[in-house]
Design a protein around this motif. Structure first.
Motif, PDB file in Angstrom:
ATOM      1  N   MET A 116      58.734  63.245  50.495  1.00  0.00           N
ATOM      2  CA  MET A 116      57.108  63.861  50.992  1.00  0.00           C
ATOM      3  C   MET A 116      56.492  63.253  51.931  1.00  0.00           C
ATOM      4  SD  MET A 116      56.133  64.942  46.950  1.00  0.00           S
ATOM      5  CE  MET A 116      54.691  63.971  47.136  1.00  0.00           C
ATOM      6  N   LEU A 117      56.647  61.902  51.783  1.00  0.00           N
ATOM      7  CA  LEU A 117      55.913  60.998  52.948  1.00  0.00           C
ATOM      8  C   LEU A 117      56.674  61.216  54.310  1.00  0.00           C
ATOM      9  CD1 LEU A 117      55.544  57.413  50.859  1.00  0.00           C
ATOM     10  CD2 LEU A 117      53.859  59.176  51.594  1.00  0.00           C
ATOM     11  N   THR A 118      57.934  61.297  54.327  1.00  0.00           N
ATOM     12  CA  THR A 118      58.540  61.650  55.555  1.00  0.00           C
ATOM     13  C   THR A 118      57.908  62.888  56.126  1.00  0.00           C
ATOM     14  OG1 THR A 118      60.428  60.523  54.997  1.00  0.00           O
ATOM     15  CG2 THR A 118      60.719  61.748  56.710  1.00  0.00           C
ATOM     16  N   GLY A 119      58.018  64.086  55.370  1.00  0.00           N
ATOM     17  CA  GLY A 119      57.451  65.177  55.890  1.00  0.00           C
ATOM     18  C   GLY A 119      55.934  65.127  56.390  1.00  0.00           C
ATOM     19  N   GLU A 120      54.876  64.163  55.545  1.00  0.00           N
ATOM     20  CA  GLU A 120      53.794  64.038  56.102  1.00  0.00           C
ATOM     21  C   GLU A 120      53.680  63.482  57.444  1.00  0.00           C
ATOM     22  OE1 GLU A 120      50.735  62.455  53.289  1.00  0.00           O
ATOM     23  OE2 GLU A 120      51.868  63.100  51.699  1.00  0.00           O
ATOM     24  N   VAL A 121      54.615  62.302  57.428  1.00  0.00           N
ATOM     25  CA  VAL A 121      54.661  61.603  58.857  1.00  0.00           C
ATOM     26  C   VAL A 121      54.993  62.434  59.830  1.00  0.00           C
ATOM     27  CG1 VAL A 121      55.780  59.896  60.087  1.00  0.00           C
ATOM     28  CG2 VAL A 121      54.993  59.441  57.701  1.00  0.00           C
ATOM     29  N   SER A 122      55.989  63.411  59.661  1.00  0.00           N
ATOM     30  CA  SER A 122      56.159  64.505  60.630  1.00  0.00           C
ATOM     31  C   SER A 122      55.248  65.328  60.937  1.00  0.00           C
ATOM     32  CB  SER A 122      57.471  65.025  60.369  1.00  0.00           C
ATOM     33  OG  SER A 122      58.558  64.315  59.959  1.00  0.00           O
TER      34      SER A 122
END
Length: 70
Positions: free
Chosen positions: A54-60
């Motif tokens: 989820m955090l990786t998606g937010e960063v993207s």
């Protein structure tokens, strides 16, 4: 005389078997405890993986938003 020796050996083996049985019981209890801990750790690990995804998606998304804003 040989019967006395045989009887003494059987008593010794019986005592040893009882001790071994107790130790096996302790090991089984420890294995069950370790399995519970492993299950808990596995669940926590899965939750962390989901959170990382989820955090990786937010960063993207933030990266894309910043690039679009430039």
């Amino acid at each position: 005389f040989p019967v006395t020796i045989l009887h003494a050996e059987l008593d010794r083996m019986n005592e040893q078997n009882q001790e071994l049985s107790q130790e096996v019981g302790k090991l089984q209890t420890e294995i069950l405890s370790l399995n519970r801990e492993l299950r808990t750790l596995t669940q926590e690990n899965q939750k962390l993986h989901l959170e990382i995804n989820m955090l990786t998606g937010e960063v993207s998304r933030l990266k894309q938003a910043l690039e679009a804003a430039q």
